[in-house]
Design an enzyme around this catalytic site. Structure first.
Site, PDB file in Angstrom:
ATOM      1  N   TYR A  20     -17.251 -13.678   2.228  1.00  0.00           N
ATOM      2  CA  TYR A  20     -18.690 -13.875   2.017  1.00  0.00           C
ATOM      3  C   TYR A  20     -19.190 -15.098   2.798  1.00  0.00           C
ATOM      4  O   TYR A  20     -20.201 -15.015   3.517  1.00  0.00           O
ATOM      5  CB  TYR A  20     -18.956 -14.029   0.524  1.00  0.00           C
ATOM      6  N   LYS A  57     -21.928 -15.128   5.915  1.00  0.00           N
ATOM      7  CA  LYS A  57     -23.225 -15.818   5.882  1.00  0.00           C
ATOM      8  C   LYS A  57     -23.304 -16.868   6.998  1.00  0.00           C
ATOM      9  O   LYS A  57     -24.390 -17.117   7.546  1.00  0.00           O
ATOM     10  CB  LYS A  57     -23.461 -16.441   4.505  1.00  0.00           C
TER      11      LYS A  57
HETATM   12  P1  NAP Z   1     -27.462  -7.536  -5.836  1.00  0.00           P
HETATM   13  O1  NAP Z   1     -28.024  -7.927  -7.150  1.00  0.00           O
HETATM   14  O2  NAP Z   1     -26.045  -7.099  -5.801  1.00  0.00           O
HETATM   15  O3  NAP Z   1     -28.394  -6.447  -5.141  1.00  0.00           O
HETATM   16  C1  NAP Z   1     -28.058  -6.047  -3.824  1.00  0.00           C
HETATM   17  C2  NAP Z   1     -28.874  -4.843  -3.424  1.00  0.00           C
HETATM   18  O4  NAP Z   1     -28.432  -4.481  -2.093  1.00  0.00           O
HETATM   19  C3  NAP Z   1     -28.623  -3.636  -4.324  1.00  0.00           C
HETATM   20  O5  NAP Z   1     -29.801  -2.907  -4.473  1.00  0.00           O
HETATM   21  C4  NAP Z   1     -27.576  -2.848  -3.535  1.00  0.00           C
HETATM   22  O6  NAP Z   1     -27.602  -1.466  -3.794  1.00  0.00           O
HETATM   23  C5  NAP Z   1     -28.024  -3.117  -2.111  1.00  0.00           C
HETATM   24  N1  NAP Z   1     -26.909  -2.879  -1.187  1.00  0.00           N
HETATM   25  C6  NAP Z   1     -25.672  -3.448  -1.232  1.00  0.00           C
HETATM   26  N2  NAP Z   1     -24.896  -2.910  -0.292  1.00  0.00           N
HETATM   27  C7  NAP Z   1     -25.635  -1.965   0.349  1.00  0.00           C
HETATM   28  C8  NAP Z   1     -25.360  -1.050   1.376  1.00  0.00           C
HETATM   29  N3  NAP Z   1     -24.161  -0.949   1.946  1.00  0.00           N
HETATM   30  N4  NAP Z   1     -26.362  -0.235   1.795  1.00  0.00           N
HETATM   31  C9  NAP Z   1     -27.573  -0.280   1.223  1.00  0.00           C
HETATM   32  N5  NAP Z   1     -27.894  -1.126   0.225  1.00  0.00           N
HETATM   33  C10 NAP Z   1     -26.928  -1.965  -0.215  1.00  0.00           C
HETATM   34  O7  NAP Z   1     -27.548  -8.790  -4.837  1.00  0.00           O
HETATM   35  P2  NAP Z   1     -28.594 -10.012  -4.817  1.00  0.00           P
HETATM   36  O8  NAP Z   1     -28.036 -11.105  -5.643  1.00  0.00           O
HETATM   37  O9  NAP Z   1     -29.964  -9.544  -5.058  1.00  0.00           O
HETATM   38  O10 NAP Z   1     -28.402 -10.463  -3.291  1.00  0.00           O
HETATM   39  C11 NAP Z   1     -29.323 -10.092  -2.275  1.00  0.00           C
HETATM   40  C12 NAP Z   1     -29.034 -10.943  -1.046  1.00  0.00           C
HETATM   41  O11 NAP Z   1     -29.129 -12.321  -1.401  1.00  0.00           O
HETATM   42  C13 NAP Z   1     -27.621 -10.741  -0.501  1.00  0.00           C
HETATM   43  O12 NAP Z   1     -27.656 -10.789   0.905  1.00  0.00           O
HETATM   44  C14 NAP Z   1     -26.875 -11.934  -1.049  1.00  0.00           C
HETATM   45  O13 NAP Z   1     -25.773 -12.278  -0.258  1.00  0.00           O
HETATM   46  C15 NAP Z   1     -27.954 -12.993  -1.015  1.00  0.00           C
HETATM   47  N6  NAP Z   1     -27.730 -14.120  -1.916  1.00  0.00           N
HETATM   48  C16 NAP Z   1     -27.547 -13.897  -3.269  1.00  0.00           C
HETATM   49  C17 NAP Z   1     -27.320 -14.992  -4.088  1.00  0.00           C
HETATM   50  C18 NAP Z   1     -27.111 -14.829  -5.579  1.00  0.00           C
HETATM   51  O14 NAP Z   1     -26.634 -15.777  -6.229  1.00  0.00           O
HETATM   52  N7  NAP Z   1     -27.493 -13.710  -6.179  1.00  0.00           N
HETATM   53  C19 NAP Z   1     -27.263 -16.301  -3.556  1.00  0.00           C
HETATM   54  C20 NAP Z   1     -27.449 -16.462  -2.191  1.00  0.00           C
HETATM   55  C21 NAP Z   1     -27.676 -15.373  -1.383  1.00  0.00           C
HETATM   56  P3  NAP Z   1     -26.536  -0.828  -4.838  1.00  0.00           P
HETATM   57  O15 NAP Z   1     -26.642  -1.626  -6.104  1.00  0.00           O
HETATM   58  O16 NAP Z   1     -27.011   0.570  -4.989  1.00  0.00           O
HETATM   59  O17 NAP Z   1     -25.204  -0.963  -4.188  1.00  0.00           O
END
Ligand code: NAP
Length: 250
Positions: A155, A159
């Site tokens: 991860y 990033k």
């Molecule tokens: P999340 O809750 O896991 O949601 C991710 C979304 O992306 C889900 O709708 C998922 O669909 C979709 N997705 C994942 N893989 C995919 C694929 N191969 N094709 C199409 N859609 C896909 O994640 P989040 O926390 O909202 O994170 C969103 C972004 O923010 C990511 O890039 C993550 O790295 C970044 N981020 C998150 C955090 C954190 O603490 N949450 C912190 C920093 C950065 P499905 O559920 O159907 O698989």
């Protein structure tokens, strides 16, 4: 202390936005927020049920695709039609201690978190250049691009790569009037955030490193993304903007 929050509004009327990973968490909040600001939103994600709900509640146009597959990522971007604003948000996190990182987990992480952003951006940028109109792209990176977090080898690497991709995109697409930036959130309370940081033994030490004393909410990230997409950020280009409550300042 009582927190007073104001929701900022932007006007994206007449603009068409593409948000990847829009089914849950941060991406869902970004799609809903951009729609509330007048954008026509094309929402790409993997689970059809999530997108159906988003389409019903926020009039988004759903595109079901697994962005891990290069051809599917390209097809999804092409099927979205002409796009003015792009948010590469889809991301996955597979937690493994460094000595146990598998090639499959590493490749999958890079395919979704980096390669899909490259491919979708290529298609959107080609469209913008072909139409001769300006545009804006935001890549959703992470504070994990600049610090090493235990169990996050793939991860963190992905990033870091996404930050660098952002800089190269800014360098090459800027002359075409396409602004490119990244946002770098701290732990955000989404399904992914809870999976990685739900254990108080992990979240406690992380919280202690955030001067504001709390994790981010999806709306914190959505508002920052909207700002970077908006004309208010017209001279901001090639940045990686922390949304981290001061984590990186300490
Ligand atoms: P999340 O809750 O896991 O949601 C991710 C979304 O992306 C889900 O709708 C998922 O669909 C979709 N997705 C994942 N893989 C995919 C694929 N191969 N094709 C199409 N859609 C896909 O994640 P989040 O926390 O909202 O994170 C969103 C972004 O923010 C990511 O890039 C993550 O790295 C970044 N981020 C998150 C955090 C954190 O603490 N949450 C912190 C920093 C950065 P499905 O559920 O159907 O698989």
């Amino acid at each position: 202390m009582t927190e007073i929050r104001t929701t900022v509004q932007f006007d994206f009327t007449g603009r068409r936005a593409l948000v990847t990973g829009a089914g849950k968490g941060i991406g869902r909040e970004i799609a809903a927020f951009l729609a509330s600001c007048g954008a026509q939103v094309v929402a790409v994600s993997r689970s059809a049920d999530d997108l159906a709900e988003l389409a019903r509640d926020h009039s988004c146009i759903p595109v079901v695709a697994d962005l891990e597959e290069a051809g599917a990522a390209r097809d999804a971007a092409r099927s979205a039609g002409p796009i003015d604003l792009l948010v590469n948000n889809a991301g996955i996190s597979i937690l493994q201690p460094f000595l146990e990182v598998t090639p499959d987990a590493f490749d999958r992480t890079m395919a979704v978190n980096v390669r899909a952003a490259l491919i979708v951006s290529q298609e959107v940028a080609r469209g913008l250049i072909g139409r001769g109109v300006p545009g804006a792209i935001v890549n959703v990176s992470s504070q994990a691009s600049t610090v090493g977090l235990p169990d996050h080898a793939a991860y963190c690497a992905s990033k870091g790569a996404l930050d660098q991709l952002t800089r190269v995109m800014a360098t090459e697409l800027g002359p075409h009037g396409i602004r490119v930036n990244a946002v770098n959130p701290t732990v955000t309370l989404t399904p992914m955030g809870r999976m990685a940081w739900g254990d108080p033994a992990k979240s406690g030490p992380m919280l202690a490193r955030i001067p504001l004393g709390h994790f981010a909410q999806p709306l914190d990230i959505a508002q920052t993304v909207a700002y970077l997409l908006s004309d208010a950020a017209g001279m901001i280009h090639g940045t990686t903007l922390p949304v981290d409550g001061g984590f990186l300042a300490t």
